[in-house]
Design an enzyme around this catalytic site. Sequence first.
Site, PDB file in Angstrom:
ATOM      1  N   HIS A 235       0.775  -1.156  -0.089  1.00 40.13           N
ATOM      2  CA  HIS A 235       0.090  -0.026  -0.062  1.00 40.13           C
ATOM      3  C   HIS A 235       0.676   1.048  -0.229  1.00 40.13           C
ATOM      4  O   HIS A 235       0.460   2.360  -0.754  1.00 40.13           O
ATOM      5  CB  HIS A 235      -0.871   0.051   1.104  1.00 40.13           C
ATOM      6  CG  HIS A 235      -2.002   1.184   0.876  1.00 40.13           C
ATOM      7  ND1 HIS A 235      -2.976   0.920   0.123  1.00 40.13           N
ATOM      8  CD2 HIS A 235      -2.061   2.334   1.450  1.00 40.13           C
ATOM      9  CE1 HIS A 235      -3.661   2.332   0.160  1.00 40.13           C
ATOM     10  NE2 HIS A 235      -3.168   2.887   1.148  1.00 40.13           N
ATOM     11  N   TYR A 239       1.618   5.202  -2.083  1.00 37.70           N
ATOM     12  CA  TYR A 239       1.825   6.634  -1.704  1.00 37.70           C
ATOM     13  C   TYR A 239       3.227   7.261  -2.205  1.00 37.70           C
ATOM     14  O   TYR A 239       3.308   8.497  -2.686  1.00 37.70           O
ATOM     15  CB  TYR A 239       1.525   6.763  -0.518  1.00 37.70           C
ATOM     16  CG  TYR A 239       0.293   6.634  -0.136  1.00 37.70           C
ATOM     17  CD1 TYR A 239      -0.405   7.913  -0.211  1.00 37.70           C
ATOM     18  CD2 TYR A 239      -0.531   5.563   0.356  1.00 37.70           C
ATOM     19  CE1 TYR A 239      -1.808   7.886  -0.384  1.00 37.70           C
ATOM     20  CE2 TYR A 239      -1.791   5.602   0.695  1.00 37.70           C
ATOM     21  CZ  TYR A 239      -2.565   6.679   0.478  1.00 37.70           C
ATOM     22  OH  TYR A 239      -4.000   6.360   0.348  1.00 37.70           O
ATOM     23  N   HIS A 386      -9.845   0.601 -10.401  1.00 36.05           N
ATOM     24  CA  HIS A 386      -9.363   1.431  -9.137  1.00 36.05           C
ATOM     25  C   HIS A 386      -8.016   2.048  -9.298  1.00 36.05           C
ATOM     26  O   HIS A 386      -7.637   3.326  -9.228  1.00 36.05           O
ATOM     27  CB  HIS A 386      -9.656   0.789  -8.001  1.00 36.05           C
ATOM     28  CG  HIS A 386      -8.881   1.374  -6.665  1.00 36.05           C
ATOM     29  ND1 HIS A 386      -9.297   2.415  -6.033  1.00 36.05           N
ATOM     30  CD2 HIS A 386      -7.983   0.764  -6.039  1.00 36.05           C
ATOM     31  CE1 HIS A 386      -8.139   2.615  -5.087  1.00 36.05           C
ATOM     32  NE2 HIS A 386      -7.489   1.501  -5.134  1.00 36.05           N
ATOM     33  N   PHE A 387      -7.030   0.892  -9.653  1.00 32.60           N
ATOM     34  CA  PHE A 387      -5.643   1.348  -9.372  1.00 32.60           C
ATOM     35  C   PHE A 387      -5.223   2.054 -10.622  1.00 32.60           C
ATOM     36  O   PHE A 387      -4.294   2.866 -10.626  1.00 32.60           O
ATOM     37  CB  PHE A 387      -4.792   0.336  -8.777  1.00 32.60           C
ATOM     38  CG  PHE A 387      -4.609  -0.759  -9.643  1.00 32.60           C
ATOM     39  CD1 PHE A 387      -3.533  -0.763 -10.800  1.00 32.60           C
ATOM     40  CD2 PHE A 387      -5.211  -2.206  -9.441  1.00 32.60           C
ATOM     41  CE1 PHE A 387      -3.440  -1.980 -11.793  1.00 32.60           C
ATOM     42  CE2 PHE A 387      -4.952  -3.249 -10.373  1.00 32.60           C
ATOM     43  CZ  PHE A 387      -4.037  -3.044 -11.249  1.00 32.60           C
ATOM     44  N   HIS A 388      -5.856   1.685 -11.947  1.00 34.23           N
ATOM     45  CA  HIS A 388      -5.554   2.347 -12.848  1.00 34.23           C
ATOM     46  C   HIS A 388      -6.076   3.905 -12.650  1.00 34.23           C
ATOM     47  O   HIS A 388      -5.215   4.863 -13.276  1.00 34.23           O
ATOM     48  CB  HIS A 388      -6.283   1.981 -14.335  1.00 34.23           C
ATOM     49  CG  HIS A 388      -5.232   0.664 -14.911  1.00 34.23           C
ATOM     50  ND1 HIS A 388      -5.301  -0.477 -14.396  1.00 34.23           N
ATOM     51  CD2 HIS A 388      -4.392   0.630 -15.853  1.00 34.23           C
ATOM     52  CE1 HIS A 388      -4.328  -1.327 -14.964  1.00 34.23           C
ATOM     53  NE2 HIS A 388      -3.968  -0.688 -15.759  1.00 34.23           N
ATOM     54  N   ARG A 449      -9.797 -10.782 -12.968  1.00 38.01           N
ATOM     55  CA  ARG A 449      -8.428 -10.240 -13.414  1.00 38.01           C
ATOM     56  C   ARG A 449      -7.530 -11.488 -14.045  1.00 38.01           C
ATOM     57  O   ARG A 449      -7.781 -12.647 -13.661  1.00 38.01           O
ATOM     58  CB  ARG A 449      -7.863  -9.591 -12.111  1.00 38.01           C
ATOM     59  CG  ARG A 449      -8.440  -8.304 -11.750  1.00 38.01           C
ATOM     60  CD  ARG A 449      -7.522  -7.816 -10.601  1.00 38.01           C
ATOM     61  NE  ARG A 449      -6.379  -7.314 -10.847  1.00 38.01           N
ATOM     62  CZ  ARG A 449      -5.500  -7.027  -9.861  1.00 38.01           C
ATOM     63  NH1 ARG A 449      -5.879  -6.766  -8.685  1.00 38.01           N
ATOM     64  NH2 ARG A 449      -4.119  -6.656 -10.277  1.00 38.01           N
ATOM     65  N   ARG A 450      -6.369 -10.909 -14.625  1.00 38.22           N
ATOM     66  CA  ARG A 450      -5.391 -11.643 -14.899  1.00 38.22           C
ATOM     67  C   ARG A 450      -5.546 -12.804 -15.789  1.00 38.22           C
ATOM     68  O   ARG A 450      -4.895 -13.741 -15.632  1.00 38.22           O
ATOM     69  CB  ARG A 450      -4.630 -12.139 -13.486  1.00 38.22           C
ATOM     70  CG  ARG A 450      -4.335 -11.143 -12.508  1.00 38.22           C
ATOM     71  CD  ARG A 450      -3.745 -11.476 -11.308  1.00 38.22           C
ATOM     72  NE  ARG A 450      -3.403 -10.499 -10.464  1.00 38.22           N
ATOM     73  CZ  ARG A 450      -3.803 -10.243  -9.041  1.00 38.22           C
ATOM     74  NH1 ARG A 450      -4.789 -10.825  -8.650  1.00 38.22           N
ATOM     75  NH2 ARG A 450      -3.566  -9.456  -8.458  1.00 38.22           N
TER      76      ARG A 450
END
Lengths: 560, 285, 181, 64
Positions: A235, A239, A386-388, A449-450
């Site tokens: 995580h 950041y 979300h993470f894109h 995914r994946r």
Amino acid sequence: MATLAETIPVPRSEPAISAGKLQVRRLVVAHVWVAIAAFAVACLLGVWQMWARSPLEAPAHTAANYFRSVTMHGVSMAYVLTTFFIMGFGYFTAETALKRPVPGLWLAWGAFWLGIAGVLMAALAIISGNASVLFTFYPPLTATVWFYVGLVLVVVASWVWCLIMIFAMQAWKSANPGQAVPLVMFATVANAVMWLWTTVGVATELLFQVIPAALGLNGMVDVGLSRTLFSWTLHAIVYFWLFPSYIAFYTMFPRAAGGRLYSDTMGRLAFILFIIYSLPVGLHHLLMDPEHSNGFKYLQTFLTALVSVPTLLTIFTITASAEVAGRMRGGTGTFGWIKTLPWGRPMVLATGLAFLMLFWGGGGGLINMSYGMNAMVHNTSWVTAHFHLIFGGTVVIMYFAIAYVMWPTLTGRSFPSMRPLNVQLWLWFIGMMVMTLPWHWTGLQGQWRRIAAFDYSNPLIASWGPWVIVSLIGGIILAVSALLFVWNLVTLHRSSSPRFAVVEVPYAEAVHPPGRLPASLNGFGLWNVIVAVLMLLAYGYPIAQFFIDPPPQAVVHRLH
Amino acid sequence: MAEHPPSDQTPAGAPAEQAAVDRHWRRLALAAVGVAVAVGGLLGFVIIPAGQREHSHLSMDAAMRRAAGLEAGSPAHPQPPAAINSLPVSQVSWDPAIMQRLAAGNTARGAELAGQVCAACHGETGLSVTSAIPSLAGQTSYAIYKQLHDFRTGARVQPDMTAVAQSLAVGDLASIAAYYAAASQQYAALGMRDLSGETEIVRVAWEGDTRRRIPACMSCHTNGVGGPIETPALLGQNREYMAAQLNAYASGARKNDVYGRMRDISRRLTPHEREQLARYFQGTL
Amino acid sequence: MAINEQAILNSELRWAAVVGGIIAVIVSAVLYAAIAMHVNPPSNREYVDPKTLHLSAEFTEANLGTRIDPDGRVVARLIATQFEFVPNCIVLPTNREVTLRFATPDVIHGILVTGTNVNTMVVPGYVAQVHTQFTKTGDLLMPCHEYCGLGHTQMIATVKVVPPEQFRPDAEGRAACGDAR
Amino acid sequence: MSDPAYPVTRHDYAGDAEELERLEAALEGGPKGAVAVSLIAVALLMIGWLGMYFLVFLPRGTVG
């Protein structure tokens, strides 16, 4: 590349200490171009991956190629683009903000070449097909050792950068006792401090579990422990990537908008909150894992909720800074100031678009982290969306804007027109939204995914087909934007426009510039202690349990 | 205008005063973090299990132990009984002692046994004498050991092999497996054979068939691809042997594949595909 | 009106209170789901050795699939292995508490059941366990959602959710999909 | 797009009396706009979160 650009001090600050030449110029350009090269490759691979998963026939579409490509895409984006960009940006801010030569430049160059060696090692390992394990380190599936050693070298290079940043700040503080470290440098060092903490997890996993497994020194591996150590990093690493964006929000955007930073103190607090709350929350990546108990998952869920605080504070502080700028430019009323902001400036436009994407990405994140609610979306396209949105939408779009600020300083030339820059940013935003909104939708229906291809003969999967094609179109728009970005920077290098003699790095000033600050807002001693305590409480037992009552180990599955 | 710049408004001044400000900040920070952890911990380790234990009929102590990870199961649900007995299909166990023995590689004992017992059919270097007998060249020691052990326990039945395997100790089986894995390394050329087959067959071999849930043969059956460690390599294996095994899996005559993976896959393949895959993987020199 | 620094900080603090309120709402909703509906992330610190999984009492081949356990609970036991689920199809009733138990002999896998909240990682060394109640019937897909190797794409199973009256276990308490897929 | 000198926009930071006057005037008006925009943003965020919670998550049934 010809003569060095010259800098002049920002108004109302001490005179520049050097002859005015930016000593880190070549270093920064080298780092950022490596980052951009990796980024461009990864974007093109990403398009092909979308194509491969769509109902359309993609060239060279085999499972082996797909997973090779996904691994390359993830490693290039998450490790190479970010690490090299952050290092380059850090050297840039250290010299331009502190107005002192960066200490240990030869060491920085050493770290650069070490990182390059690592990148080449990892890249060759991936191309060989012996590292198709994606960019996460999840044994028992284990790649060739070259892959891991290469990435360790990249991390070691970043550690050198961290030490240089910390040392640069300390040296400045001794030379300027009692003065506030400029916010941009404070934030850069905050990132260095956080990154040192962050990498402890993955470094431990690699050095004690994965690399020995890849070398064949151990035939068994404690999978729960390895996942837990990786989650330590997983995580906070986000950041680490995000920090430059927040640095730009606080220290570049308000000035570009024509105003001031609303509150310097809140900026410092936000960066401090990132250090302390981005680390003891990694278990939220393991909410669906059997090896951790509900209690620790809940504790870290709770702490994860708190890591939304610095982001939500940032939203307000930056919006307030925008309001100051808009009103200074003549805006009135509750919303009138939005219109008067100079949206034609890339930094302003990028910040606005980044906030819009952060809204979607952060909102998705709030759902992901909500304990049992994670079961609704875990490992579906929702998470990919979300993470894109966080990575592409908030991290990378601000990297673009930062590059557009740095490049005139580095080349001594100004962009003849802002139009191609703004077009590029708009394309990126549109592409990202077109790509990720369908992913949210199909993810909620269970699109997982994946995988290398979907079986569109299944009626449920067939109903996703049109949406996958829409997101492929989004991917193509993103790739066009990426290439335009490269083009924009290249034209500045090749431009025949006259170089200007003085270049000012446009860092924002606060409405109330900081005077003498409490030590806690001007350094990291206290926060390191708090991180240590928090990590002990949040991760102490979850890691210790693997040693108190060792679980059965799994046979290593090597890919070479 | 007096407020600009208001540097005298931020905490400043004498060092003593500064120390007090710093102390204040330290206390505030520690208190904030302490409260956060205390609230999160209280909710996670006490309140949630207390609220959930009614449904699972657990004592408070047991519910909290589950929340803390000190015992298995969810605080909200009774744990199903774990042990229900039935017989395994294969007795092979990858315990560390066997793994070590296999990893130790070639030994004099393995070479001696192989020469005496195996070479007549499987060749000195693992190239067998007829197409019905499998070649051992190119196989890992895990793959060879798995089959020898299954012959020994009766999990796999073939009269000649059963007799051979039962006449040897388990440790000797491992030594033989290690010998052939090492002896056949020079036969890497086996994997260099020319492969050709119908498009659909090549597709099943390399990409599988998602619609029928058939994974690609090559996603497991080649060394160093990360599949189950006991999987045999296929390239260059004898056609007649491979076809017979696929058919035996499909009919259920052979069932020492752990969890029936090959039985399932073989049944999903048509008889024609089974025959053609065997032909394809044998290849030509 | 925010001219002096204290006024600016006060406006930030007021905003921080709003942020605190948002977090309180989320935390409360999560607590409600946990306590009133027994929603937890699936957590089960129960060990099982992947190296001898097929020799274990519970996860032997003949023992897999759906059955009514002696205490009357519906439990489905599955193996996630490179590159398929065993069994490849399970049948379960709606509106009844069911428990899914997964184990793997090889690498990390993960499962979800489309359109439901059923979701867990399957980590070698542990029994991954999900307690749930299905609310609607149908043939749902249960794919592997964690990369497990080159055959990952083909790793899909079916969960056949039937109305309680169509859930007819045999004398031993077992229920299977039969030929249906 | 007539901002050729960007990012060298020193006129923004003149630091003179006129600029400070404008800054002060701008601060007088704020931060009600920022409060409004931020509140709208987090309100939408919470509507989204609660919508997902009540309309998707809870109807899909218990899990644990």
